[in-house]
Each structure stands twice: as structure tokens, then as C-alpha cells.
Design a protein around this motif. Structure first.
Motif, mmCIF file in Angstrom:
data_model
loop_
_atom_site.group_PDB
_atom_site.id
_atom_site.type_symbol
_atom_site.label_atom_id
_atom_site.label_comp_id
_atom_site.label_asym_id
_atom_site.label_seq_id
_atom_site.Cartn_x
_atom_site.Cartn_y
_atom_site.Cartn_z
ATOM 1 N N GLU A 1 0.831 -1.210 0.000
ATOM 2 C CA GLU A 1 0.000 0.000 0.000
ATOM 3 C C GLU A 1 0.865 1.259 0.000
ATOM 4 N N ILE A 2 1.940 1.254 0.769
ATOM 5 C CA ILE A 2 2.838 2.416 0.807
ATOM 6 C C ILE A 2 3.439 2.660 -0.572
ATOM 7 N N VAL A 3 3.900 1.612 -1.240
ATOM 8 C CA VAL A 3 4.479 1.768 -2.583
ATOM 9 C C VAL A 3 3.430 2.276 -3.561
ATOM 10 N N ARG A 4 2.222 1.770 -3.467
ATOM 11 C CA ARG A 4 1.139 2.234 -4.343
ATOM 12 C C ARG A 4 0.895 3.726 -4.134
ATOM 13 N N LEU A 5 0.872 4.171 -2.893
ATOM 14 C CA LEU A 5 0.677 5.595 -2.602
ATOM 15 C C LEU A 5 1.852 6.437 -3.088
ATOM 16 N N LEU A 6 3.063 5.928 -2.935
ATOM 17 C CA LEU A 6 4.238 6.666 -3.417
ATOM 18 C C LEU A 6 4.228 6.775 -4.942
ATOM 19 N N ALA A 7 3.786 5.730 -5.607
ATOM 20 C CA ALA A 7 3.680 5.790 -7.067
ATOM 21 C C ALA A 7 2.649 6.839 -7.487
ATOM 22 N N PHE A 8 1.554 6.925 -6.757
ATOM 23 C CA PHE A 8 0.525 7.926 -7.040
ATOM 24 C C PHE A 8 1.070 9.323 -6.778
ATOM 25 N N ARG A 9 1.868 9.471 -5.719
ATOM 26 C CA ARG A 9 2.515 10.759 -5.427
ATOM 27 C C ARG A 9 3.458 11.131 -6.572
ATOM 28 N N GLN A 10 4.222 10.152 -7.039
ATOM 29 C CA GLN A 10 5.152 10.397 -8.145
ATOM 30 C C GLN A 10 4.408 10.851 -9.398
ATOM 31 N N ALA A 11 3.245 10.304 -9.654
ATOM 32 C CA ALA A 11 2.444 10.736 -10.807
ATOM 33 C C ALA A 11 2.063 12.211 -10.667
ATOM 34 N N HIS A 12 1.834 12.657 -9.437
ATOM 35 C CA HIS A 12 1.555 14.078 -9.201
ATOM 36 C C HIS A 12 2.782 14.933 -9.507
ATOM 37 N N ILE A 13 3.952 14.433 -9.162
ATOM 38 C CA ILE A 13 5.189 15.159 -9.460
ATOM 39 C C ILE A 13 5.388 15.245 -10.967
ATOM 40 N N ASP A 14 5.105 14.161 -11.668
ATOM 41 C CA ASP A 14 5.208 14.182 -13.123
ATOM 42 C C ASP A 14 4.256 15.225 -13.714
ATOM 43 N N ARG A 15 3.067 15.343 -13.144
ATOM 44 C CA ARG A 15 2.127 16.361 -13.612
ATOM 45 C C ARG A 15 2.650 17.759 -13.283
ATOM 46 N N ALA A 16 3.281 17.915 -12.136
ATOM 47 C CA ALA A 16 3.861 19.212 -11.779
ATOM 48 C C ALA A 16 4.904 19.624 -12.810
ATOM 49 N N ALA A 17 5.681 18.665 -13.301
ATOM 50 C CA ALA A 17 6.695 18.966 -14.319
ATOM 51 C C ALA A 17 6.054 19.441 -15.618
ATOM 52 N N GLU A 18 4.819 19.033 -15.853
ATOM 53 C CA GLU A 18 4.090 19.505 -17.033
ATOM 54 C C GLU A 18 3.497 20.900 -16.802
ATOM 55 N N LEU A 19 3.055 21.172 -15.601
ATOM 56 C CA LEU A 19 2.373 22.426 -15.295
ATOM 57 C C LEU A 19 3.321 23.589 -14.984
ATOM 58 N N LYS A 20 4.421 23.296 -14.319
ATOM 59 C CA LYS A 20 5.305 24.361 -13.851
ATOM 60 C C LYS A 20 5.817 25.283 -14.964
#
Length: 107
Positions: free
Chosen positions: A29-48
Motif C-alpha cells: 500500500e505504501i508503494v502504491r501511494l508513493l507511485a501515485f505521489r510520483q504521478a503528481h510530481i510528473d504532472r507538476a513537471a508539465e504544469l510548472k
């Protein structure tokens, strides 16, 4: 947030086999949540770039670390350990963003 009610409290687990099985479920579950967090970071790289933001924003880094430390303390997790883990993760995520959008400095 993780629903810990679906887990057996550690004090109620009678065998190492059962304890390890629950730890493995928690890790999944922790890894799944971290992967979801990483997807948010990837989106930040698109938005910034469109918002004129660099990958590294020191004030945000410090705010996240302070927040994680406080949340860890509230949850009964070692705050220094949480801060150190997040600091390492944040550095890796900033490097991930910089690979996409650059460092904001002349390269």
C-alpha cells in the motif's frame, strides 16, 4: 488517507508469520501511494513551465518537510526519520522534474 482499521493492531498479532504478512500488505500500500505521489510530481513537471515555475522551489521544499515532520509526530512516527526519508524522496523528485523542465539555470 490509509484506512488502518482494516489492519490488525500489531499488539494483537500472535505470530511472526502473520506479522510479516501484514507488513508486506502495508509495504504494498505504501508503494502504491508513493507511485501515485510520483504521478503528481510528473504532472507538476508539465504544469510548472506554463506557470513560470522552476523544478526546485526552496520554500515549498521546506514547507513539505516541516509538514511531514509535524504529521509524523502526530501519528507517532519518528519525525526525524520521516523528515530524512522525505528529504531524500524530494531530491529524487526534483531531479525527475529537472530532467523534464531543466534546472532554471543556464545549462
Amino acid at each position: 488517507m490509509t484506512n488502518t482499521s482494516r489492519y490488525t493492531p500489531p499488539s494483537e498479532i500472535a505470530t511472526m508469520t502473520d506479522l510479516r504478512a501484514q507488513i508486506d500488505r502495508l509495504d504494498t500500500e505504501i508503494v502504491r501511494l508513493l507511485a501515485f505521489r510520483q504521478a503528481h510530481i510528473d504532472r507538476a513537471a508539465e504544469l510548472k513551465p506554463g506557470e513560470g515555475m522552476p523544478a526546485r522551489i526552496e520554500a515549498r521544499v521546506h514547507a513539505v518537510l516541516d509538514n511531514v515532520e509535524a504529521k509524523a509526530r502526530e501519528a507517532g512516527f519518528d519525525p526525524a526519520l520521516a523528515r530524512g526519508m522525505w528529504a531524500e524522496m524530494i531530491e529524487a523528485m526534483i531531479a525527475r522534474e529537472e530532467a523534464v523542465i531543466g534546472t532554471g539555470e543556464e545549462e
